[in-house]
Motif scaffolding. Structure first.
Motif, PDB file in Angstrom:
ATOM      1  N   UNK A 117       0.861  -1.177   0.000  1.00  0.00           N
ATOM      2  CA  UNK A 117       0.000   0.000   0.000  1.00  0.00           C
ATOM      3  C   UNK A 117       0.904   1.236   0.000  1.00  0.00           C
ATOM      4  N   UNK A 118       0.885   1.989  -1.089  1.00  0.00           N
ATOM      5  CA  UNK A 118       1.788   3.135  -1.222  1.00  0.00           C
ATOM      6  C   UNK A 118       1.542   4.202  -0.160  1.00  0.00           C
ATOM      7  N   UNK A 119       0.308   4.335   0.295  1.00  0.00           N
ATOM      8  CA  UNK A 119       0.001   5.369   1.278  1.00  0.00           C
ATOM      9  C   UNK A 119       0.650   5.060   2.623  1.00  0.00           C
ATOM     10  N   UNK A 120       0.839   3.790   2.935  1.00  0.00           N
ATOM     11  CA  UNK A 120       1.454   3.375   4.194  1.00  0.00           C
ATOM     12  C   UNK A 120       2.971   3.284   4.083  1.00  0.00           C
ATOM     13  N   UNK A 121       3.491   3.333   2.863  1.00  0.00           N
ATOM     14  CA  UNK A 121       4.927   3.166   2.638  1.00  0.00           C
ATOM     15  C   UNK A 121       5.440   4.311   1.760  1.00  0.00           C
ATOM     16  N   UNK A 122       5.451   5.526   2.278  1.00  0.00           N
ATOM     17  CA  UNK A 122       5.811   6.691   1.448  1.00  0.00           C
ATOM     18  C   UNK A 122       7.315   6.774   1.180  1.00  0.00           C
ATOM     19  N   UNK A 123       7.650   7.450   0.126  1.00  0.00           N
ATOM     20  CA  UNK A 123       9.016   7.885  -0.144  1.00  0.00           C
ATOM     21  C   UNK A 123       8.920   9.153  -0.974  1.00  0.00           C
ATOM     22  N   UNK A 124      10.010   9.877  -1.069  1.00  0.00           N
ATOM     23  CA  UNK A 124      10.001  11.169  -1.753  1.00  0.00           C
ATOM     24  C   UNK A 124      10.768  11.070  -3.057  1.00  0.00           C
ATOM     25  N   UNK A 125      10.111  11.387  -4.153  1.00  0.00           N
ATOM     26  CA  UNK A 125      10.743  11.368  -5.465  1.00  0.00           C
ATOM     27  C   UNK A 125      11.345  12.737  -5.751  1.00  0.00           C
ATOM     28  N   UNK A 126      12.632  12.889  -5.421  1.00  0.00           N
ATOM     29  CA  UNK A 126      13.324  14.122  -5.790  1.00  0.00           C
ATOM     30  C   UNK A 126      13.308  14.253  -7.306  1.00  0.00           C
ATOM     31  N   UNK A 127      13.517  13.121  -7.968  1.00  0.00           N
ATOM     32  CA  UNK A 127      13.255  12.990  -9.402  1.00  0.00           C
ATOM     33  C   UNK A 127      12.387  11.752  -9.568  1.00  0.00           C
ATOM     34  N   UNK A 128      11.682  11.681 -10.663  1.00  0.00           N
ATOM     35  CA  UNK A 128      10.719  10.605 -10.876  1.00  0.00           C
ATOM     36  C   UNK A 128      11.382   9.232 -10.762  1.00  0.00           C
ATOM     37  N   UNK A 129      10.900   8.413  -9.825  1.00  0.00           N
ATOM     38  CA  UNK A 129      11.411   7.058  -9.634  1.00  0.00           C
ATOM     39  C   UNK A 129      10.274   6.174  -9.148  1.00  0.00           C
ATOM     40  N   UNK A 130      10.036   5.066  -9.859  1.00  0.00           N
ATOM     41  CA  UNK A 130       8.958   4.151  -9.523  1.00  0.00           C
ATOM     42  C   UNK A 130       9.522   3.007  -8.672  1.00  0.00           C
ATOM     43  N   UNK A 131       9.221   3.025  -7.361  1.00  0.00           N
ATOM     44  CA  UNK A 131       9.747   2.008  -6.444  1.00  0.00           C
ATOM     45  C   UNK A 131       8.685   0.926  -6.251  1.00  0.00           C
TER      46      UNK A 131
END
Length: 566
Positions: free
Chosen positions: A96-110
């Motif tokens: 669940x992306x909402x529970x596992x955030x990260x910050x895309x300084x530049x576009x990156x699909x984790x």
């Protein structure tokens, strides 16, 4: 006050493995089989082989919403849904992306799958060896640092891993794509045979071969052969492809030496400044948030590239204020991913009276041919192609102009043959491509998350132009019609799902995190053998190399432990 003075002893093991994916499963198997009492920690839920594959036998008409996502699901999975594999039949695998955030300084699909087995349940199963063309590239052209190993160091471990997992493929005798221990290969379609012959005629330096895949073409190590259902991403109840759940973890369980703890999020690796050794781990229960500590003589970190580095960065002390083992300052740097979403496709009016058997879960492979014996002027390194062919099925009816009886008659016949080629290109190890901790954004367990600052540069962009043109010229030479090249606009890292680097191996502790045995330079009883250890990316799928490096490192670690060097 009551003190449990036995707590440390009760929570102590010979080894701890963090992560249960492709490399973590191998670490568990090898350490357990060598006699070590091993605690295996997985941050996600448990997944038992066969029992926990809920959609393995689901037919298309049984999928809710015609296998599409609801608006609510799209909101929860804005990143994971970009994989192309995310649907009603697979949604239970992705985070669940909402529970596992990260910050895309530049576009990156984790892309992440946090559960026992990790992405070993979700991978594309393509397994290719690296050669000295790959292991010597950094040293020759000056990008990144030199690999501390060569093909001769890892070749016997490729053998060892392939014999266990089962790899179907065709020996081709290429020095820069070494042959392996192969089960019988899967069959080409008639169109693929035609394109293969055309490539041999028009481009003698190029070769089309069948994909080398960890799908079994015959019974192997008590696992059944592939049933050609092409439902691998749902979990295979036959064990016909390699996964931790069907292969390495059961092998570890059979020893009686493994303790598996799912729902166990490792928040920190504990370090003793007096001994200069890692002593254990601090674990948060993913459901209750209860905190416990476990202790071991050696620790293998296999959380997958970015999660591993996030853990190492979060493991700070007076000795390592910038992350465990980060004397070189390279921890978090040199992030790589294969660039893809580029190639060409076309249709053929040949072989109208021929078809193929089943739904083959594999395609073709065209190994790297650029910058092998001669060097181009416009870019470094190279690329390979994956692809397949087939005939249009009943789904093409959604675009048909016919209705009623005419539509039914049309769909009773297979559609035209088509074929596509999709490139996977090497990304250079740029120091500027990095991850760092974001202390302002916490996850649901209160841990600092990652900033990801990564982008492809001119070398990759120039290579992409060649990839698209090369794919189109091969299909056109084979006589395909309506050949169309494609190149995803503003293509960004992450979509290859082959994250590598950020805790690289190297000869010099001043410029790398790990040595030639995947052992941390500064913390001798800690090993990293997932994608974080990679010093360059090559263009081949990397999972086979992770497995071989893990088996090799485990052998070294146990030997050193027995010598009392750890």
């Amino acid at each position: 006050m009551n003190l449990n003075i036995k707590a440390t002893a009760e929570h102590s093991y010979d080894a701890i493995v963090i992560g249960t994916g492709i490399s973590g499963g191998w670490a568990a198997k090898e350490l357990c089989e060598k006699g070590l009492k091993t605690l295996v920690l997985e941050r996600g839920r448990d997944v038992t082989h066969i029992k926990d594959y809920p959609t393995a036998f689901m037919d298309p008409w049984q999928s809710p919403l015609a296998n599409r996502l609801s608006a609510e699901e799209k909101a929860k999975y804005p990143i994971q849904s970009q994989t192309g594999y995310f649907n009603q039949e697979t949604k239970h695998w992705w985070i669940n992306d909402l529970e596992n955030p990260y910050t895309q300084v530049k576009n990156f699909t984790w892309i992440r799958g946090n559960h026992v087995g990790g992405k070993s349940l979700l991978w594309s199963r393509q397994v290719y060896r690296w050669s000295d063309l790959d292991f010597t590239a950094n040293a020759k052209d000056g990008h990144g640092v030199a690999w501390p190993i060569g093909y001769a160091d890892i070749a016997p471990w490729y053998d060892y891993v392939e014999k266990f997992i089962g790899v179907s493929g065709q020996a081709e005798g290429l020095a820069h794509l070494p042959d392996g221990q192969f089960l019988p290969p899967m069959e080409f379609t008639c169109l693929e045979k035609h394109v293969k012959a055309s490539i041999k005629k028009h481009f003698p330096e190029r070769l089309l071969t069948i994909g080398r895949t960890a799908n079994l073409t015959q019974r192997h190590n008590d696992r059944g052969p592939c049933m050609y259902r092409n439902r691998c991403v749902r979990g295979c109840p036959f064990g016909a492809y390699f996964s931790s759940n069907s292969s390495t973890l059961p092998a570890a369980v059979a020893t009686g030496n493994m303790t598996l703890r799912p729902d166990s999020l490792v928040s920190e690796i504990l370090f003793d400044a007096k001994t200069q050794r890692a002593t254990g781990v601090r674990v948060i229960d993913a459901n209750t948030h209860e905190v416990r500590e476990y202790f071991a003589k050696i620790i293998f970190v296999n959380g997958s590239t970015l999660a591993t580095t996030q853990l190492l960065l979060n493991s700070q002390s007076e000795r390592f204020p910038n992350g465990l083992g980060n004397d070189s300052g390279e921890l978090g740097h040199n992030l790589m991913d294969h660039h893809n979403k580029i190639g060409a496709s076309g249709v053929s009016d040949l072989f109208a009276d021929e078809y193929y058997y089943g739904r083959r879960p594999n395609g073709i492979y065209i190994p790297r041919y650029r910058n092998v014996s001669t060097q181009r002027d416009d870019y470094l390194r190279g690329f390979g192609f994956q692809g397949n062919s087939g005939r249009g099925d009943w789904e093409r009816g959604t675009l048909s102009e016919n209705i009623g009886a005419e539509l039914k008659t049309e769909l009773q016949q297979p559609g035209a043959w088509s074929m596509h080629l999709s490139g996977f290109g090497e990304c250079l190890p740029y120091h500027e491509n990095k991850v760092s901790l974001n202390h302002d954004v916490k996850d649901k367990w209160g841990l600092s998350t990652l900033n990801i600052d990564c982008a492809y540069r001119e070398n990759e962009k120039k290579m992409r132009l060649d990839i698209a043109a090369s794919a189109a010229e091969m299909l056109e030479a084979a006589g395909l019609k309506s050949v169309t090249a494609f190149n995803e606009e503003n293509h960004a890292p992450g979509k290859g799902i082959h994250e590598m680097g950020t805790a690289r191996m190297g000869l010099d502790a001043k410029t790398s995190v790990l040595n030639k045995h995947n052992q941390m330079h500064a913390v001798k009883n800690l090993f990293v053998t997932d994608g974080a250890c990679m010093t360059s990316s090559a263009c081949q799928n990397p999972s086979l190399t992770y497995m071989a490096l893990t088996a090799r490192a485990a052998d070294f670690a146990v030997s050193e432990l027995n010598k009392r060097n750890l």
